[in-house]
Write a protein that holds these residues in place. Structure first.
Motif: not given
Length: 384
Positions: A27-36, A79-84
């Motif tokens: 599972a993931i929280n809403e913040v992670e779902a939204r950001e990623l 989602p912008r084809y890079n890694e953070i």
């Protein structure tokens, strides 16, 4: 007074996901779902969120194979084809499994040098902005390269894998709808297990996992087939194939044009072969480059005796090549008569029409027709 214990669910400003005991994303929280920009339903591989190295670390921690530091760096897929780069901490969260709490931090905090960051940014920008489709397939189940060739081919198509860091040109090439992330689509949707694709992978294995201009038939997002050409490279660690990457080009229009030209050439050859008059193609210096079957019959010489030889060898008239070139350039006088010598040493007058073929090198198309004996005799008498 007892200090209340902080629950992972209360950290609603941070990116949080939960990992089960098998090392899957539960599972993931809403913040992670939204950001990623992702959703998690059921057990999802950690590589959906993390880079392969970070995923391996977290999987080992979840399975109890490796202790976790109080905080440690991880790389999260964007989602912008890079890694953070992020800093992460893990804490048990009862039946929900292991919670991974993350916060994005600056590269300097993670101890990454400015030069390395700049290089990563440049490479990411180059790949993202490239007009040629760039792709990477990451194997969540690495393929053992010590296996027999056919077993390797089977596993490349059957082992769990995912797209990673494919650029926008790749999404356009496969006509992925706007707003849909190519990287979360199944690999098999676009790269199906077919005979021609299997042969390409065999060629890849035989070439030690480095192959260029490899033809394949892929599928677009709508299921239509597309003929492509791939350049392949591979990452092999400890004898395990972990990634394939490269570039892809749509060669369908080129192949279609090539087939059209081939069909047209076949048609022209059929026409030339059926033409009763001799037809030749000569170079600028008079070398015979091509001849139709009627040429062989007219002068009693096989193609092997004609091709690659100067036309002057078969012509009694002097300076034949110069005269044929001049005729091609003279719109009013494109015809001329030449005395031809047949294989049995007979001499006949033939009327030639010469036409220039423009191109990188000049060539001349000659058509010939034998003049009648009566007309030849009359011309000779008039010349006396």
């Amino acid at each position: 007074m007892t200090k209340p214990k902080l629950s992972a669910t209360e950290l609603d400003t941070l990116l949080i996901d939960w990992i089960d005991g098998d090392g899957h994303l539960a599972a993931i929280n809403e913040v992670e779902a939204r950001e990623l920009g992702i959703e998690v339903t059921g057990n999802v591989p950690l590589e959906r969120v993390y880079s392969s190295t970070s995923a391996q670390l977290l999987r080992a921690i979840a399975r109890g194979e490796q202790p976790a530091d109080a905080s440690f760096p991880v790389w999260v897929n964007s989602p912008r084809y890079n890694e953070i780069p992020m800093i992460a901490s893990v804490l048990p969260d009862g039946p929900r499994g292991l919670a991974v709490v993350k916060q994005a931090l600056s590269p300097s905090v993670l101890g990454i040098g400015p030069e390395l960051i700049e290089r990563v940014e440049i490479l990411s920008q180059m790949i993202g902005a490239a007009t040629e489709a760039c792709w990477c397939i990451e194997f969540l189940e690495p393929v053992d390269t010590s296996l027999a060739e056919e077993e390797i081919v089977d596993r490349i198509f059957s082992n769990e894998s995912r797209w990673r860091a494919c650029n926008e040109a790749m999404a356009r090439l496969y006509r992925v709808p706007e707003g849909l992330d190519f990287n979360i689509q199944p690999v098999s949707r676009y790269f199906p297990d077919t005979d021609i694709n299997r042969q390409m992978i065999r060629d890849l294995v035989r070439s030690n996992y480095r192959l260029d201009h490899a033809a394949a038939v892929d599928r677009r997002h709508d299921g239509s087939e597309m003929m492509v050409e791939n350049d392949f490279r591979a990452a092999i660690k400890d004898g395990l194939l972990v990634r394939l990457w490269g570039t892809t080009r749509d060669i369908g229009p080129y192949k279609q044009r090539e087939q059209q030209l081939s069909d047209r050439a076949d048609t022209m050859l059929d026409i030339l072969s059926a033409t009763p008059d001799p037809i030749l193609v000569i170079s600028e210096n008079g070398i015979v480059l091509a001849a139709n079957p009627a040429t062989e019959a007219a002068w009693g010489r096989s193609a092997e005796q004609i091709l690659g030889r100067p036309i002057q060898e078969f012509v009694e008239t002097r300076n034949a090549t110069d005269k044929l070139r001049q005729a091609a350039l003279d719109a009013d006088e494109s015809e001329l008569d030449l005395g031809m010598i047949s294989a049995d040493d007979n001499r006949d007058i033939w009327r030639f029409r010469s036409a220039l073929m423009e191109g990188e090198t000049r060539r001349y198309v000659l058509t010939a027709r034998r003049k009648t004996k009566r007309r030849t005799r009359r011309l000779a008498e008039e010349a006396v």
